[in-house]
Design a protein around this motif. Structure first.
Motif, PDB file in Angstrom:
ATOM      1  N   GLU A 213       0.835  -1.202   0.000  1.00  0.00           N
ATOM      2  CA  GLU A 213       0.000   0.000   0.000  1.00  0.00           C
ATOM      3  C   GLU A 213       0.875   1.260   0.000  1.00  0.00           C
ATOM      4  O   GLU A 213       0.595   2.223  -0.728  1.00  0.00           O
ATOM      5  N   LEU A 214       1.929   1.253   0.810  1.00  0.00           N
ATOM      6  CA  LEU A 214       2.833   2.406   0.855  1.00  0.00           C
ATOM      7  C   LEU A 214       3.553   2.594  -0.478  1.00  0.00           C
ATOM      8  O   LEU A 214       3.690   3.712  -0.987  1.00  0.00           O
ATOM      9  N   PHE A 234       4.870   9.674   5.613  1.00  0.00           N
ATOM     10  CA  PHE A 234       5.342   8.431   5.001  1.00  0.00           C
ATOM     11  C   PHE A 234       6.554   7.873   5.741  1.00  0.00           C
ATOM     12  O   PHE A 234       6.713   6.655   5.866  1.00  0.00           O
ATOM     13  N   SER A 235       7.404   8.745   6.243  1.00  0.00           N
ATOM     14  CA  SER A 235       8.578   8.293   6.990  1.00  0.00           C
ATOM     15  C   SER A 235       8.164   7.514   8.230  1.00  0.00           C
ATOM     16  O   SER A 235       8.724   6.447   8.534  1.00  0.00           O
ATOM     17  N   ARG A 236       7.163   8.029   8.946  1.00  0.00           N
ATOM     18  CA  ARG A 236       6.686   7.328  10.142  1.00  0.00           C
ATOM     19  C   ARG A 236       6.073   5.982   9.778  1.00  0.00           C
ATOM     20  O   ARG A 236       6.291   4.979  10.473  1.00  0.00           O
ATOM     21  N   ASN A 247      13.951  -0.139  -0.428  1.00  0.00           N
ATOM     22  CA  ASN A 247      13.337   0.360  -1.662  1.00  0.00           C
ATOM     23  C   ASN A 247      12.306   1.453  -1.375  1.00  0.00           C
ATOM     24  O   ASN A 247      12.204   2.436  -2.122  1.00  0.00           O
ATOM     25  N   LEU A 248      11.541   1.277  -0.310  1.00  0.00           N
ATOM     26  CA  LEU A 248      10.568   2.313   0.059  1.00  0.00           C
ATOM     27  C   LEU A 248      11.283   3.616   0.407  1.00  0.00           C
ATOM     28  O   LEU A 248      10.859   4.701   0.004  1.00  0.00           O
ATOM     29  N   GLU A 268      16.054  13.476   7.982  1.00  0.00           N
ATOM     30  CA  GLU A 268      15.405  12.206   8.317  1.00  0.00           C
ATOM     31  C   GLU A 268      16.379  11.045   8.250  1.00  0.00           C
ATOM     32  O   GLU A 268      16.289  10.101   9.005  1.00  0.00           O
ATOM     33  N   LEU A 269      17.304  11.106   7.343  1.00  0.00           N
ATOM     34  CA  LEU A 269      18.276  10.022   7.174  1.00  0.00           C
ATOM     35  C   LEU A 269      19.546  10.250   7.994  1.00  0.00           C
ATOM     36  O   LEU A 269      20.562   9.600   7.780  1.00  0.00           O
ATOM     37  N   GLY A 270      19.472  11.204   8.910  1.00  0.00           N
ATOM     38  CA  GLY A 270      20.590  11.403   9.815  1.00  0.00           C
ATOM     39  C   GLY A 270      21.760  12.108   9.183  1.00  0.00           C
ATOM     40  O   GLY A 270      22.916  11.899   9.620  1.00  0.00           O
TER      41      GLY A 270
END
Length: 379
Positions: A213-214, A234-236, A247-248, A268-270
């Protein structure tokens, strides 16, 4: 002299077996009379069984030509496409085509390559006992051939005597591959199949469903409408998955890059720029597009209502899939005039005019029956 007469009788019966359906019916009584005159002739009785089997099977219009011609390959092909079921004709099938009985025995002893020969026999009453190792073979084969699981195989499994065991084994084999992210769409389809067999839910299936679904939502989301709020949402959701999700994340970061919120992605990716570049590069150059296509295919095939599924594939000119869906639904309700009309149109589109003509004849007959109130019209 008696041996000579027996040979003549055998030749006569063999000739009968090669005749048309009308001649088959005409000579049936003659054969019975000859058996009465030769009650101790084992050969004649065996041929009588064959003629009886041929006579009964030939009543099915879909199988008539292959039965009268005794062509096994054509019989298997016609049976796989047949929409009706007759659960009392399995013995007759084995009498006329003993090779199919051998294929069933070999399949149940582990020769899974015989699946193509036996998968449609459920329509004639076959209840399989699926052998040990079948679930493992099915999972591995399906990963390379996503069209392996057609409606005949689904119903073969659903009518098998040990379907609950097979469903459990399918889940076990799928969960062994939970780290293979590129296979999640295929694994989800297999988990849905397992649920169709025993009706049980599983955590792995639910996780795969959320993953797909995502992926579908991200793939459909235009970059120009992608905001920082959506990125965080979407990140959460992705972080909450208990699956691999490289991949997501790659799709999400690619959207962020295209929409101009690169800084949010980096936070978000640090702030690991090199990791982001590797992920984006892997997304751009790997064949993940195929995963999206397959995911969309299976989500469409198994989640949309029937009318939308058929219309979807017809719109993209996938007429053979639309035909398959029509046949599947007609096996539940052969009197659906609208659906049969669609089926005839699809046959015309792929050039199979004879099959289209047969469907139009059925539509015509059904329409007459509706007018005469012999059957109830559909709502």
């Amino acid at each position: 002299m008696k041996s000579f007469l027996l040979i003549v009788l055998l030749l006569f019966v063999l000739n009968i077996l090669a005749q048309s359906l009308e001649e088959l019916e005409k000579n049936w009584d003659e054969l019975l009379q000859r058996i009465l005159r030769e009650p101790e002739s084992d050969q004649l009785i065996e041929l009588g069984k064959k003629l009886s089997a041929k006579r009964r099977l030939a009543q099915l219009e879909s199988l008539r030509d292959s039965v009268l011609e005794e062509k096994l390959d054509k019989f298997v092909r016609d049976l796989s496409e047949m929409s009706e079921t007759r659960e009392d004709l399995l013995d007759e099938c084995f009498v006329l085509f003993p090779k199919l009985k051998e294929d069933v025995a070999n399949f149940e002893h582990g020769d899974f390559l015989k699946l193509n020969s036996v998968s449609a026999l459920w329509k004639l009453g076959y209840r399989a006992i699926l052998p040990q190792g079948f679930a493992e073979w099915l999972v591995q084969r399906f990963l390379s051939d996503p069209f392996l699981v057609d409606w005949n195989l689904v119903f073969l499994l659903k009518n098998s005597l040990n379907k609950n065991d097979v469903a459990r084994q399918i889940r076990q084999e799928c969960e062994k591959l939970k780290d293979k992210e590129e296979s999640y769409s295929a694994l989800y389809r297999l988990m849905v199949l397992a649920k169709q067999l025993d009706g049980l839910d599983s955590q792995f299936e639910n996780e795969l469903s959320r993953y797909i679904e995502l992926m579908t939502a991200l793939e459909r989301l235009p970059a120009e409408r992608f905001s920082e709020e959506e990125f965080e949402k979407f990140s959460r959701a992705i972080d909450a998955l208990n699956l691999k999700k490289d991949n997501l994340k790659a799709i999400l970061s690619h959207l962020a890059e295209r929409s101009g919120i690169q800084d949010a992605v980096m936070r978000e990716l640090g702030n690991d720029r090199s990791n982001l570049q590797r992920v984006v590069a892997r997304w751009k150059f790997r064949v993940d597009l195929m995963i999206l296509v397959v995911s969309a295919f299976f989500v469409t095939l198994f989640l949309l209502p029937r009318k939308l599924k058929i219309s979807f594939f017809a719109f993209f000119k996938a007429y053979r899939i639309a035909i398959w869906l029509c046949q599947k639904e007609l096996s539940k309700d052969p009197t659906d005039i609208r659906l049969r009309t669609q089926l005839a149109m699809f046959y015309e589109r792929i050039g199979e005019n004879e099959k289209a003509f047969q469907q139009y004849k059925i539509v015509r007959d059904l329409s007459r029956m509706v007018k005469k109130d012999r059957i109830l019209p559909r709502a």
